[in-house]
Design a protein around this motif. Sequence first.
Motif: not given
Length: 453
Positions: A9-12, A23-34, A51-56, A397-404
């Motif tokens: 994931i590009d940005h978490i 930045e550029h990290q994975d997130l694992l979910i098992v049985n509904g829990v991180i 594959d979550c490349e390019g996603l926030v 240039h800022d994902p947070l500003v983009s989201l809002v």
Amino acid sequence: MSSLLLKNIDHIYTFNNQEDHLEHQDLLIVNGVITAIGVNLPSTTDTKVIDCEGLVALPGFVNTHHHLYQTLFRGLKEVQEKPLFPWLIGLYEFWQHLTPTAVYHGAMVGFSELLRTGCTLTADHHYVFPNGQPSTLIDEQIQAAKDIGMRFHATRGSMSLGRDHGGLPPMTVVQEESLILEDSLRLIQTYHDPSDYAMTRIALAPCSPFSVTADLMKNTALLAREHKVMMHTHLAETLDEEAFCLEKYGRRPFELMEDLGWVGKDVWYAHGIFLDDHEIHRLNGSGIAHCPSSNMKLNSGICRTSELHNIGANISIAVDGSASNDGSNMWEEVRRAYLLNHLKYGTEGLDAYNILKISTRGGAQVLGRTDTGYLAPGMAADLNLFDLSGIEYAGCHDPLVSLVCLGNHSYTKMTIVAGEIVSIDGELQKIDTEQMAKDAHKTAVDLVKRVRG
């Protein structure tokens, strides 16, 4: 065991206060829990990998106030351009014809828009129980939430002070207090799940100071605290409400809540616009559901969001009912909360980070949840993935500003609730959206015809 691995994931943005931006990290979910967040996390052969490349990634939005049945009463010409009290009086003429089917369809419409726009946990305030209809209207909402995959806090609302006794609603939609308390207990015993990762919880929610008696407020608080469920009501929404409370009780709305024992961490209020300087310091943990679109449409006023935030009060963002919004677009509500805050406070307004934190972790805190609202191992896997690669985001240039602040704020790339993907690019995964839209609209048309003829 079910597992889902979101790769690269590009940005978490975790809102975990520690390692808040990854930045550029994975997130694992098992049985509904991180279970893990990190680089190059391993997977097994039965793990679903995306594959979550390019996603926030962001925690799911938490909506703390809604009236889901109102999705069937949007755009009624009879109540446009009216303030709260005349607006309500006009709408009661339509709402008194609610049926269980209508409540189910209204909930499905509201849940659909919430999920597609990033809301993973919502509360609802249902207080209209027409005479002659079954008392199981909340049950219909809970079934809808299960059918669509929404984490849901249903509140058993109530109105006991009708027009014949000095209240605002007509007698066709008020109930005897003994019946209200009996049904409140039934719902708690049948559905309330206090455990971590619960999909369904119950709260008790007398409607407002102008539609219930002081005795009902007191008895509801006793019942709620006996069974350790939360309490909710409208408060300090308009100056008309303030005038009503001063005339009837000789108290401002919040002073009345203090007298009735309706203050504390197990209480949250919708709106909280007309709290004065002393009152915001006496909230004692009570939460506020800020409803920007509704407050603008009904010209009610602007919640004191910055003052509440700066003193550490529990504050959240909510869409409110769809007859006063008129949508359930949680992503757009975040944007409007940001803009309205800056209209009121100018350059001292809350930044994009804090607005997003209020809309996620803040909402979970207001609803008394410690198992969702931010991203970390051990937390519920309630999150959104956003694709900011479209032209509407180019040049920011800022994902947070983009989201809002940018984009058309329609649909998430993915909405995940309890580890299950429930929406992809606006396509709901568990229901036939097109058929539900047709069914709901027919129900809405039939209800309105009963009044218009």
